[in-house]
Design a protein around this motif. Structure first.
Motif, PDB file in Angstrom:
ATOM      1  N   ILE A 106      49.268  44.919  29.791  1.00 29.67           N
ATOM      2  CA  ILE A 106      47.996  45.020  29.487  1.00 29.67           C
ATOM      3  C   ILE A 106      46.884  43.951  29.334  1.00 29.67           C
ATOM      4  N   ASP A 107      47.295  43.724  28.357  1.00 28.75           N
ATOM      5  CA  ASP A 107      46.462  42.280  28.031  1.00 28.75           C
ATOM      6  C   ASP A 107      46.209  40.985  28.223  1.00 28.75           C
ATOM      7  N   VAL A 108      47.227  40.642  29.205  1.00 25.47           N
ATOM      8  CA  VAL A 108      47.046  39.350  30.474  1.00 25.47           C
ATOM      9  C   VAL A 108      46.671  40.091  31.788  1.00 25.47           C
ATOM     10  N   THR A 109      46.397  41.779  32.307  1.00 24.81           N
ATOM     11  CA  THR A 109      45.489  41.848  32.807  1.00 24.81           C
ATOM     12  C   THR A 109      43.823  42.298  32.674  1.00 24.81           C
ATOM     13  N   ARG A 110      44.041  42.542  31.551  1.00 26.01           N
ATOM     14  CA  ARG A 110      42.396  42.359  30.859  1.00 26.01           C
ATOM     15  C   ARG A 110      41.965  41.475  30.564  1.00 26.01           C
ATOM     16  N   ARG A 111      42.756  40.299  31.098  1.00 24.59           N
ATOM     17  CA  ARG A 111      42.277  38.975  30.999  1.00 24.59           C
ATOM     18  C   ARG A 111      42.128  38.946  32.425  1.00 24.59           C
ATOM     19  N   LEU A 112      42.998  38.451  33.257  1.00 20.55           N
ATOM     20  CA  LEU A 112      43.125  38.542  34.258  1.00 20.55           C
ATOM     21  C   LEU A 112      41.528  39.089  35.009  1.00 20.55           C
ATOM     22  N   ILE A 113      40.977  39.739  34.931  1.00 19.62           N
ATOM     23  CA  ILE A 113      40.246  40.799  34.933  1.00 19.62           C
ATOM     24  C   ILE A 113      39.141  40.674  34.662  1.00 19.62           C
ATOM     25  N   ALA A 114      38.541  40.199  33.802  1.00 19.52           N
ATOM     26  CA  ALA A 114      37.571  39.343  32.488  1.00 19.52           C
ATOM     27  C   ALA A 114      37.319  38.328  33.225  1.00 19.52           C
ATOM     28  N   ARG A 115      38.505  37.183  33.451  1.00 17.41           N
ATOM     29  CA  ARG A 115      38.334  35.920  34.426  1.00 17.41           C
ATOM     30  C   ARG A 115      37.053  35.265  35.808  1.00 17.41           C
ATOM     31  N   TYR A 116      37.072  36.664  36.238  1.00 11.90           N
ATOM     32  CA  TYR A 116      36.548  37.013  37.409  1.00 11.90           C
ATOM     33  C   TYR A 116      35.450  37.879  37.643  1.00 11.90           C
ATOM     34  N   PRO A 117      34.469  37.676  37.258  1.00 14.36           N
ATOM     35  CA  PRO A 117      33.721  38.862  36.788  1.00 14.36           C
ATOM     36  C   PRO A 117      32.338  39.388  37.999  1.00 14.36           C
ATOM     37  N   ALA A 118      32.440  38.292  38.965  1.00 14.87           N
ATOM     38  CA  ALA A 118      31.807  38.092  40.205  1.00 14.87           C
ATOM     39  C   ALA A 118      32.699  39.137  40.740  1.00 14.87           C
ATOM     40  N   GLU A 119      34.307  39.301  41.032  1.00 16.89           N
ATOM     41  CA  GLU A 119      34.715  39.953  42.431  1.00 16.89           C
ATOM     42  C   GLU A 119      35.555  41.071  41.254  1.00 16.89           C
ATOM     43  N   MET A 120      35.645  41.113  40.247  1.00 14.38           N
ATOM     44  CA  MET A 120      36.631  42.198  39.700  1.00 14.38           C
ATOM     45  C   MET A 120      35.899  43.115  38.417  1.00 14.38           C
ATOM     46  N   GLN A 121      36.287  44.120  39.173  1.00 15.55           N
ATOM     47  CA  GLN A 121      35.824  44.782  37.492  1.00 15.55           C
ATOM     48  C   GLN A 121      36.683  45.897  37.206  1.00 15.55           C
ATOM     49  N   LEU A 122      36.791  45.883  35.537  1.00 18.18           N
ATOM     50  CA  LEU A 122      37.567  46.445  34.778  1.00 18.18           C
ATOM     51  C   LEU A 122      37.381  47.857  34.872  1.00 18.18           C
ATOM     52  N   CYS A 123      37.855  49.692  35.138  1.00 20.28           N
ATOM     53  CA  CYS A 123      37.370  50.663  35.429  1.00 20.28           C
ATOM     54  C   CYS A 123      38.745  51.692  34.854  1.00 20.28           C
ATOM     55  N   MET A 124      37.852  52.505  34.412  1.00 19.48           N
ATOM     56  CA  MET A 124      38.511  53.449  33.465  1.00 19.48           C
ATOM     57  C   MET A 124      38.278  54.871  34.079  1.00 19.48           C
ATOM     58  N   ASP A 125      37.887  55.026  34.835  1.00 19.27           N
ATOM     59  CA  ASP A 125      37.216  56.775  35.919  1.00 19.27           C
ATOM     60  C   ASP A 125      36.785  56.092  37.085  1.00 19.27           C
ATOM     61  N   SER A 126      36.603  57.366  37.307  1.00 23.29           N
ATOM     62  CA  SER A 126      36.179  57.415  39.187  1.00 23.29           C
ATOM     63  C   SER A 126      34.427  57.152  39.257  1.00 23.29           C
ATOM     64  N   ALA A 127      33.853  56.890  38.153  1.00 25.63           N
ATOM     65  CA  ALA A 127      32.455  56.799  38.230  1.00 25.63           C
ATOM     66  C   ALA A 127      32.336  54.715  38.396  1.00 25.63           C
ATOM     67  N   CYS A 128      33.045  54.813  37.204  1.00 26.25           N
ATOM     68  CA  CYS A 128      33.535  52.777  37.392  1.00 26.25           C
ATOM     69  C   CYS A 128      33.649  52.573  38.862  1.00 26.25           C
ATOM     70  N   VAL A 129      34.872  53.421  39.649  1.00 26.14           N
ATOM     71  CA  VAL A 129      35.101  52.225  40.976  1.00 26.14           C
ATOM     72  C   VAL A 129      34.779  52.562  41.660  1.00 26.14           C
ATOM     73  N   ILE A 130      33.610  54.019  41.922  1.00 30.91           N
ATOM     74  CA  ILE A 130      32.095  53.508  42.812  1.00 30.91           C
ATOM     75  C   ILE A 130      31.450  52.764  43.029  1.00 30.91           C
ATOM     76  N   ALA A 131      30.798  52.371  41.432  1.00 37.84           N
ATOM     77  CA  ALA A 131      29.859  51.699  41.410  1.00 37.84           C
ATOM     78  C   ALA A 131      30.375  50.366  41.094  1.00 37.84           C
ATOM     79  N   ALA A 132      31.362  49.842  41.075  1.00 33.44           N
ATOM     80  CA  ALA A 132      32.432  48.761  41.331  1.00 33.44           C
ATOM     81  C   ALA A 132      32.660  47.914  43.278  1.00 33.44           C
ATOM     82  N   ARG A 133      32.579  49.531  43.375  1.00 32.60           N
ATOM     83  CA  ARG A 133      33.265  48.892  45.249  1.00 32.60           C
ATOM     84  C   ARG A 133      31.354  48.601  45.839  1.00 32.60           C
ATOM     85  N   LYS A 134      30.052  49.504  44.991  1.00 37.06           N
ATOM     86  CA  LYS A 134      28.826  49.518  46.011  1.00 37.06           C
ATOM     87  C   LYS A 134      28.624  48.193  45.078  1.00 37.06           C
TER      88      LYS A 134
END
Length: 418
Positions: free
Chosen positions: A114-142
């Protein structure tokens, strides 16, 4: 009214003369409206095995140069450039750890994943967003980002503790596969000798606590009896994050038509896998023949591991795995959709978690080719959008709604383990 009467035949003639969209255009329209939401990718496992979870010097923008022939490793199947080319808008990253680990070690290893996954996502904030719910999924895709969620693979990862389960959820885990290749203390795997005839009473508690939290119950890898017991608890829709239909390929990892119907009635989703031995019957037979040859080589070369390996390598060279084609994956999708409806099928490629894939689906850039094949078979854009992501979003929202309605329910209690 006179103008209407005169124009109506002209309009109808123009409509009739409009050529139908090409399969490529239908696929492109579907993926533009609803980018892929894949249920299972094993990049975290690759980071653990190849790099010991060290991200320094790792460039996720392009991993095509990560082959390591000296260790028998091909290049990774996933990177940001190819995710974009593949029209992937959301991904469950699997934080798999081996079922051979003792449970306390499995808990630690899962935390590290979990730690390495979260660190990987955090390294690429312009391309990836950690999501915990469907609202975040929709917002990230937009926002043009890849919505990145975490899925746990194997109930051994909670060490028999509902308290650990709750903490994994707090760290971001949004599904858990109840078993991996082996049984655990409370659930039977589909690839191990039955020990519990499904779920134990504690296993039922695990499922109910997952439902209360809003964590998706994943039935990939589990036995048919475990599937039946989990579905019998009721609650929100389940997922099967990376499995196929047993009617086409009789692998124990796949799902019978009878159980597929139960999953459809539950409102769940079966996310089709790209690993040849789970897709193509000839590949499953090849895998069985290879296992037999490996056992034969071991018996003939006792005490000589070098000769044993050389014998298996020679067999592999003479007998390559049948990889199948994109059409074989489309057959799996078609079967499930015909049986339980296009509302209950999705994609869980298992990329970077397998040593080989179906020919034509070698990496995460290849999803559009599968959508073109399905469009050629007559799939509508609306149904392709369901397959790509709308079904997965529906199930995720249903789990969230159930959890919101049951927020005040009493927490399940762990059994004493020491």
């Amino acid at each position: 009214m006179k103008h209407t009467l005169i124009l109506a035949p002209l309009v109808l003639a123009l409509i009739a003369a409009t050529p139908p969209k090409s399969p490529e255009a239908v696929a492109e329209g579907a993926l533009r409206a609803a980018p892929v939401f894949d249920g299972h990718n094993d990049v975290p496992e690759q980071l653990r095995d190849r790099r010991k979870d060290v991200l320094e010097g790792f460039d996720f923008r392009d991993t095509r140069g990560t082959a390591d022939p000296s260790n028998g490793r091909a290049a990774m199947m996933t990177d940001l450039a190819r995710l974009k080319a593949g029209k992937v808008g959301a991904q469950f990253w699997s934080v798999y750890v081996s079922a051979d680990l003792p449970e306390p070690q499995a808990v630690q290893a899962t935390l590290e994943q979990i730690d390495v996954t979260r660190r990987l996502i955090a390294r690429y904030p312009a391309e990836m967003q950690l999501c915990m719910d469907s609202a975040c999924v929709i917002a990230a895709r937009k926002a043009g980002k890849i919505a990145s969620l975490i899925g746990m693979e194997g109930g051994h990862s909670i060490g028999g503790s509902l308290a650990v389960l709750r903490q994994m959820y707090a760290l971001g885990a949004r599904y858990m596969t109840l078993t991996h290749f082996k049984n655990n203390a409370w659930a039977d795997s589909g690839t191990d000798a039955p020990a519990h005839d499904g779920l134990t009473p504690f296993g039922v508690k695990v499922v109910r606590e997952m439902q209360r939290l809003g964590m998706l119950v994943d039935l990939a890898h589990v036995s048919e009896a475990t599937m039946a017991d989990a579905l019998a608890t009721g609650g929100p829709p389940v997922i099967v994050s990376h499995s196929n239909a047993r009617a086409i390929n009789h692998h124990a990892r796949n799902i019978s038509d009878a159980t597929l119907k139960l999953i459809g009635a539950n409102g769940g989703i079966v996310m089709v896998n790209f690993y040849p031995p789970y897709v193509v019957e000839a590949s499953r037979q090849w895998a069985a023949a290879r296992d037999a040859e490996q056992a034969r080589g071991k018996a003939l070369n006792r005490g000589d591991p070098v000769a044993e390996k050389a014998a298996l390598d020679a067999w592999d060279k003479a007998n390559p795995m049948p990889l199948g084609s994109i059409g074989d994956v489309a057959d799996q999708i078609d079967h499930i959709a015909r049986l339980i409806g296009p509302d209950h099928v999705g994609l869980g490629g298992d990329l970077d978690g397998v040593e080989a894939t179906i020919a034509g689906l070698e990496d995460v850039s290849k999803y559009p080719a599968l959508f073109v094949e399905l469009a050629r078979r007559g799939w509508s854009q609306a149904d392709l959008e369901k397959l790509s992501s709308r079904n997965m979003l529906r199930v995720l929202k249903a789990a969230e709604s159930y959890a919101a309605a049951h927020r005040d329910d009493l927490e399940q209690e762990s059994e004493t383990t020491f």
